[in-house]
Design a protein around this motif. Sequence first.
Motif, short mmCIF file in Angstrom:
data_model
loop_
_atom_site.label_atom_id
_atom_site.label_comp_id
_atom_site.label_asym_id
_atom_site.label_seq_id
_atom_site.Cartn_x
_atom_site.Cartn_y
_atom_site.Cartn_z
N SER A 1 0.85 -1.19 0.00
CA SER A 1 0.00 0.00 0.00
C SER A 1 0.89 1.24 0.00
O SER A 1 1.80 1.35 0.83
CB SER A 1 -0.93 0.02 1.21
N ILE A 2 0.63 2.15 -0.92
CA ILE A 2 1.39 3.40 -1.02
C ILE A 2 0.49 4.53 -0.55
O ILE A 2 -0.61 4.73 -1.07
CB ILE A 2 1.87 3.65 -2.46
N VAL A 3 0.96 5.26 0.46
CA VAL A 3 0.15 6.25 1.16
C VAL A 3 0.77 7.63 1.03
O VAL A 3 1.99 7.79 1.20
CB VAL A 3 0.04 5.88 2.66
N TYR B 1 3.95 -7.82 -7.65
CA TYR B 1 3.39 -7.00 -6.57
C TYR B 1 1.90 -6.74 -6.82
O TYR B 1 1.45 -6.67 -7.97
CB TYR B 1 4.09 -5.65 -6.48
N GLU B 2 1.19 -6.58 -5.75
CA GLU B 2 -0.18 -6.07 -5.79
C GLU B 2 -0.15 -4.72 -5.08
O GLU B 2 0.03 -4.65 -3.86
CB GLU B 2 -1.14 -7.03 -5.09
N ILE B 3 -0.31 -3.64 -5.83
CA ILE B 3 -0.13 -2.29 -5.29
C ILE B 3 -1.48 -1.61 -5.15
O ILE B 3 -2.32 -1.64 -6.06
CB ILE B 3 0.79 -1.46 -6.20
N ARG B 4 -1.69 -1.01 -4.01
CA ARG B 4 -2.89 -0.23 -3.74
C ARG B 4 -2.48 1.19 -3.36
O ARG B 4 -1.60 1.38 -2.51
CB ARG B 4 -3.71 -0.86 -2.61
N MET B 5 -3.10 2.19 -3.96
CA MET B 5 -2.79 3.58 -3.69
C MET B 5 -3.82 4.17 -2.73
O MET B 5 -5.02 3.95 -2.88
CB MET B 5 -2.82 4.40 -4.98
N VAL B 6 -3.33 4.92 -1.74
CA VAL B 6 -4.20 5.62 -0.80
C VAL B 6 -3.76 7.08 -0.75
O VAL B 6 -2.63 7.38 -0.34
CB VAL B 6 -4.15 5.02 0.61
N TYR C 1 3.64 -4.60 3.05
CA TYR C 1 4.45 -3.39 3.26
C TYR C 1 3.57 -2.16 3.07
O TYR C 1 2.61 -2.18 2.28
CB TYR C 1 5.61 -3.30 2.25
N ILE C 2 3.93 -1.11 3.79
CA ILE C 2 3.32 0.20 3.57
C ILE C 2 4.45 1.16 3.19
O ILE C 2 5.46 1.25 3.89
CB ILE C 2 2.58 0.71 4.82
N LEU C 3 4.26 1.85 2.08
CA LEU C 3 5.21 2.87 1.64
C LEU C 3 4.55 4.22 1.84
O LEU C 3 3.52 4.51 1.23
CB LEU C 3 5.56 2.69 0.17
#
Length: 290
Positions: A7-9, A34-39, A89-91
């Motif tokens: 997750s990219i925050v 990767y499985e990427i989710r944007m927040v 992971y959280i970025l």
Amino acid sequence: MEPIKISIVSPVHNRKAETLQWLRSLALLDAQGYEIRMVVVDDGSTDGTAEAVREGFPETEIIIGDGNLWFTGGTNRGIEAALKHDPDYILTCNNDTIFDERSLKTMVNCAIKYPRSIVGPLLLNWDVPHKLFQVSPKWGLRYGGYRHWRNQTVWTVPGMPWEVDIIVGNCVLMPVAAVKEAGLMDEKRFVHYGDAEYTPRMRKMGWRLLIEPRARIFCKPNDAPERFRSLSLGKKLKALFSNTPNAHSIWRRHYMNIAAGPNYLQGLLATPIFYIRYLLGRNLEGEWAE
């Protein structure tokens, strides 16, 4: 093989062009496996940022704030939203950054290679892209706390990951286990600068803080605060004692030193040492450090 979930925050406020540029760079990342989710936490933007993100990047989760979250609260709301999706992971990152295509993969590989590690990239000034920006500040009690070394370049740092005392919040990759262990940033004491105590807190819990020099992020330089010596007496007093978010605030420096220093005693001593040196003309911004 299950994909790695990331997750990219980022908190945003009234920087539509920078936000869209940042999202375009993320769309070009090497994300195989990767499985990427944007927040995105839009804290009361009035320039149409949220609408533009919805239109251009409809897969992005948008959380709307009322304009009072600031950096730390906005990042915390984004982390809370990310945790609901059970990432690995959280970025966390700023929206005025441009990602190199392999930067995320390089940071994740570093985190996998070195267990219980938090990973930051090289932050590069996008106006002078060989110069580093806020990477690896050095703690020195005799200096009154952390100093940012200005003349670092891509050629003056180690070629392999190296351990640091703090990773500034422009871009930080954290295993979700670290986030769950440390909790959220302190948004009561550090409205604008929650990152100043967050990774040092993790370090004190046994997490290694690493800079991966092969991961490169390009950053918009910070707007320089008005120089203290140029302020009127009234503005100086206000900046020092009543405007806590101000870059010159004694309270801001005091809280940051205590939270981010190696231990409580050093943090407590650092602030008076800083101002004694300042009055003696020894802690002015210089060519090498600030």
